[in-house]
Scaffold this motif. Structure first.
Motif: not given
Length: 445
Positions: A42, A45, A183, A188, A191
């Motif tokens: 991730s 993001q 992540p 999770q 992010p």
């Protein structure tokens, strides 16, 4: 060739690079590197959120100062009340100066750039003391001529810094250390928000309201006297600096995200960067990293010393610019010897208070004409933001009773993810407009 004879394009680029270097200091490498490890798959993001607070907000801060023509953050914050303007400015300058950000530059430069070369049994504390004295003495020397910062930083130190970062980044992109992992923790579930909050730690949105004044003063000393040209070049420099920051954040976050398979999970970004440099080039990599870290920390230290000394010399003129610069340098040198972890943990509660206030103040500046600059809007919006920011800072420092924390989590939107100030700020804005409709027609200057 003197700065007065430079073409507008050359001066613009040099100023933008100087501003980037002032921003790009201790936290701008270690925090995205550690965040990359935590974000894993991730990371995109996460880095997007980090860029919003680590590059976007600083750019808005520069634009806000240029747009209003305010001589400093005190004048801007005094739109709330004069006493708030003084208190906010002093708290901001001390935070990005001798209490948190400035000593952190020396500590990070030592822990990442020098410590990996030390052999077992060598006294870290003694060498940190010697290094910090030399580091801050050099920064003090460079800060003694603020008008020469464009030449010293924008034309010499910054290109060297960017070249060193590019060498490391190109190698990692061409030959990644490993794949991206799952992540961790809050990365999770959200992010983007975690990256947004991680960007607080760079302190760059706070510093933007200070560095804009350095940029304006440097341009004036370089011969830019037309106000419109001055504002255009200041805004352009802010955009260029933010773009450079965003690119570097993306690269450094990816470095961290791709390093877990080889390095494992590490406690901080300093260890991540050190491990990456050693993996690719051994001792040579550590030397390259030392150059990057030293230049990044030095340029920021110079800018912070100059900015803080200039402000306090105007606020309390009994002491000269040189005197304040020396005082802040000595305080920072002492605090740098307290260690990186202590500086970071002590700064987080203050950042949880100052960052929301800074973000909301910047947004109010840009919407000033929309609500016609009514004082009630500034007062109510900043007042409710301050209350929640104070609660967040208290929670980060000492914790809140379970009942209070549960109440806020249940009834204050986004409080659980650290953005509880957004709803009160919006309510304060609406309340201010209602007061205006009821007759509170006073406007700020």
């Amino acid at each position: 060739m003197s700065t007065q004879k430079q073409s507008p394009l050359t001066l613009f680029v040099a100023t933008g690079l100087m501003l980037f270097a002032l921003f790009f200091g201790a936290g701008n490498l270690i925090f995205p590197a550690h965040m990359g490890q935590q974000a894993g798959e991730s990371y995109f993001q996460a880095v997007l959120g980090f860029v919003l607070t680590g590059a976007g907000l600083p750019m808005l801060g520069i634009l806000a100062m240029a747009y209003t023509g305010a001589r400093d953050i005190q004048q801007l914050a005094s739109r709330v009340t004069p006493w708030f303007g003084v208190c906010f400015a002093v708290a901001l300058y001390l935070s990005i100066g001798p209490l948190f950000a400035l000593p952190r530059t020396g500590t990070v430069a030592f822990e990442v750039g020098v410590k990996p070369f030390l052999s077992e049994g060598v006294s870290d504390s003694l060498l940190l003391f010697v290094f910090s004295v030399a580091f801050f003495a050099f920064a003090y020397f460079l800060a003694m001529s603020p008008g020469k910062l464009i030449n010293r930083i924008g034309k010499i130190l910054t290109p060297t810094l960017l070249l060193a970062i590019a060498i490391l980044a190109i190698k990692i992109i061409a030959d990644p250390m490993g794949g991206l992992t799952e992540p961790q923790a809050n990365f999770q579930s959200h992010p983007l928000v975690e990256g947004f909050l991680a960007g607080y730690q760079t302190m760059d949105a706070l510093a933007a309201l200070v560095f804009a004044i350095i940029v304006i003063a440097s341009l004036q000393s370089a011969g830019v006297s037309n106000n419109q040209q001055l504002m255009r070049m200041t805004m352009g420099a802010g955009v260029l600096a933010a773009f450079c920051l965003a690119v570097v954040y993306g690269l450094v976050t990816y470095m961290g995200a791709s390093s877990v398979e080889v390095l494992g999970w590490l406690d901080n970004g300093a260890l991540v960067l050190s491990g990456i440099a050693s993996h690719y080039w051994g001792t040579l990599g550590q030397l390259l990293l030392m150059i990057i870290i030293f230049l990044a920390c030095l340029t920021t230290a110079v800018g912070l010393i100059a900015a803080c000394a200039e402000y306090f010399a105007r606020l309390l003129p009994r002491i000269s610019y040189q005197g304040y610069a020396l005082i802040f340098t000595l305080i920072s040198c002492v605090l740098a010897n307290k260690g990186l972890s202590g500086i970071i943990s002590f700064s987080i509660p203050v950042l949880m208070l100052l960052y929301p206030l800074t973000v909301v103040l910047i947004l109010l500046v840009f919407s000033h004409s929309m609500f016609k600059g009514y004082h009630a809007v500034y007062l109510c919006t900043m007042g409710l933001t301050f209350i929640v920011g104070l609660l967040d800072g208290w929670k980060a420092a000492l914790g809140l009773p379970d009942a209070v924390n549960a109440f806020l989590t249940n009834y204050l939107p986004w409080y659980s993810i650290g953005l509880g100030w957004i709803a009160p700020a919006l309510i304060g804005f609406v309340l201010g407009m209602i007061l205006v409709a009821c007759g509170a027609k006073k406007k700020v200057a």
